[in-house]
Design an enzyme around this catalytic site. Structure first.
Site, PDB file in Angstrom:
ATOM      1  N   CYS A  51       0.795  -1.235   0.000  1.00 25.45           N
ATOM      2  CA  CYS A  51       0.000   0.000   0.000  1.00 25.45           C
ATOM      3  C   CYS A  51       0.826   1.284   0.000  1.00 25.45           C
ATOM      4  CB  CYS A  51      -0.954  -0.002   1.188  1.00 25.45           C
ATOM      5  SG  CYS A  51      -2.259  -1.249   1.074  1.00 25.45           S
ATOM      6  N   HIS A 101      -2.491   6.519   2.666  1.00 29.69           N
ATOM      7  CA  HIS A 101      -1.487   5.886   3.526  1.00 29.69           C
ATOM      8  C   HIS A 101      -0.191   6.688   3.574  1.00 29.69           C
ATOM      9  CE1 HIS A 101      -0.253   1.739   5.311  1.00 29.69           C
ATOM     10  NE2 HIS A 101       0.211   2.745   6.032  1.00 29.69           N
TER      11      HIS A 101
END
Length: 499
Positions: A51, A101
């Site tokens: 991610c 993120h």
């Protein structure tokens, strides 16, 4: 007139399920309609199959070895230009709703406005440790509980998050349509589905009762060294995964794609009804894929197709819809957006490892696509190149892997020791050697990990001030307030006006 830009990002969307739009068995009418009017890049690869590294690379157009976002707890430095910076400097309003993120105190990275918090932590707590190869960090590493726990729920942590992301994004589109800001805009809407756990609402789950794709195509487990490390990192030996578990997990994943499709439909519907669709570029993309039980593997973290390949479609004014099979990268989105926005690409070249996809969309070539991985489940940095049908995967700890995806789309035959392919292996290996100094890469990763372990332990001792983004609403500027003229307010907030 410069176009507006809507970027819709899914999380962990396996690109093999998007060969030319959604696979036929997927119930995804909105994504299918969007694909029909888009250029569809069938062989798009993440810069890194995890991610945070994937997203930092997507936003900056730079590989992890350059951003130093090696894993899910590596800081994304504020001085790295992103597409949000480039577009904002060019006069665009830039806004994010949802996940990106970001790790570190900068939680905007060029976005003028952020509508939600993130779903993942912004601190250094998830830092791997190369000095302890094979160690499993139980409290945050993936495990196969996502597979055994697959099923139905009407609300979950992730559903709550994506419902909020979609709500704020559609509300923002309405605000943009009202025209109070005459700048072109770039809105990024980033969902956390279909990322595991594989749990979906009943109405989406029921769509796949008779799905023909609930069983993996390749059930023989991968036995290369990295796959063995990943299976151990996922605590495989503590779970008894049955064929029914696999089918339920895949069903939940497919159902989550239908959930994302529903949200995409909501966004596109608002674009249409607010008369902004004709001048809006729409990009659909994911950060990385999910193996979904193929070859006995789950989640991402490898260069196999299910993990590393992602959907990418671009619907843009002046672009002719169609299928492009030339391999491309998520690194390429930044220069492509800049080109669509009229930004001088020559001035951007030093800031990106990507390429403008406008020529590729018209049949042009792209040099080999690079990938990197240096996070959990690995013990040294790994790199890969995709050139035409060939994919070469290299790691200092492991034998090389070479696959021909035309003759072996499931990557079951490693050709690295095939004498007939020695020329291909040597040519790609030479290109990799020119691009990467793996010894230096490894040293940089280890130093980064060591620094973060020291800093994180210190910051959790005593008072704790997290970096997680705290979205603020200007409540006194919404709805009816006494410092506003009610008649003016009602007129300004209506779209369209006077009809």
């Amino acid at each position: 007139m410069r176009p507006n830009i809507l970027i819709v990002m899914a999380d962990q969307f396996n690109g093999t399920l998007f060969p030319d739009g959604p696979a036929p068995f997927l119930h995804a009418p909105n994504l299918r309609a969007l694909a029909d009017r888009s250029v569809r890049f069938a062989n798009t690869y993440t810069a890194s199959p995890l991610c945070a590294p994937a997203r930092a690379s997507f936003m900056s157009g730079q590989l992890p070895s350059r951003t130093q976002v090696y894993d899910n707890a590596a800081e994304f430095a504020s001085d790295i230009p992103t597409y949000a910076h480039h577009l904002r400097a060019a006069g665009y309003h830039t806004c994010l709703s949802g996940k990106m993120h970001f790790v570190g105190p900068d939680q905007l990275h060029g976005f003028e406005e952020r509508l939600t918090t993130d779903i993942y932590p912004a601190d250094f707590g998830w830092t791997p440790d190369y000095t302890r190869p094979g160690e499993r960090i139980d409290w945050w590493y993936h495990n196969l509980g996502s597979v055994t726990g697959a099923g139905v729920a009407e609300i979950t942590n992730q559903l709550e998050y994506d419902d909020e992301v979609a709500y704020h994004a559609t509300r923002k589109l309405y605000d943009l349509a009202r025209g109070k800001d005459d700048r072109p805009w770039c809105l990024t809407v980033s969902f956390t589905h279909p990322h595991d756990p594989y749990v979906a609402r009943r109405r989406h789950w029921d769509l796949y009762e008779d799905c023909p794709a609930l069983d993996p195509e390749v059930t023989e487990p991968a036995e290369d060294p990295h796959s063995l490390r990943l299976r151990a990192a996922c605590d495989e030996n503590k779970f008894d995964i049955t064929p029914e578990d696999v089918r339920r997990a895949r069903r939940g994943y497919f159902a989550s794609i239908s959930y994302i499709d529903e949200k995409v439909g909501e966004l596109l519907d608002v674009l249409d009804r607010t008369r902004m669709a004709d001048n809006t570029v729409v990009v659909f993309v994911s950060d990385h894929g999910d193996m979904l039980g193929e070859k006995g593997m789950w989640f991402k973290m490898s260069f196999f197709e299910g993990s590393a390949r992602v959907p990418l479609t671009i619907a843009a004014p002046g672009w002719t819809p169609g299928l492009v099979e030339t391999p491309v990268s998520t690194l390429d989105v930044l220069p492509t957006l800049a080109g669509l926005a009229g930004i001088d690409l020559a001035g951007l070249a030093q800031w990106t490892d990507g390429r403008d996809l406008a020529p590729v969309a018209k049949g042009g070539d792209r040099e080999p696509v690079p990938m990197e991985y240096a996070a959990e489940g690995s013990a040294a940095p790994m790199v890969a190149l995709r050139e035409g049908p060939l994919k070469l995967c290299l790691c200092p700890l492991d034998p090389p892997m070479l696959f021909d995806l035309n003759s072996d789309p499931h990557e079951t035959r490693n050709l690295a020791e095939d004498p007939a392919r020695a020329g291909d292996l040597a040519r790609l290996a030479e290109q990799a050697e020119v691009r990467w100094d793996l010894e230096r890469f490894d040293a940089a990763v280890r130093e980064s990990q060591a620094r973060r372990h020291v800093v994180y332990a210190a910051l959790r001792n005593g008072a704790y001030y997290p970096w997680d983004y705290q979205p603020l609403q200007r409540a006194s500027e919404r709805y009816m307030r006494n410092h506003m003229d009610l008649n003016v307010l009602e007129e300004q907030q209506r779209f369209p006006r006077g009809e």
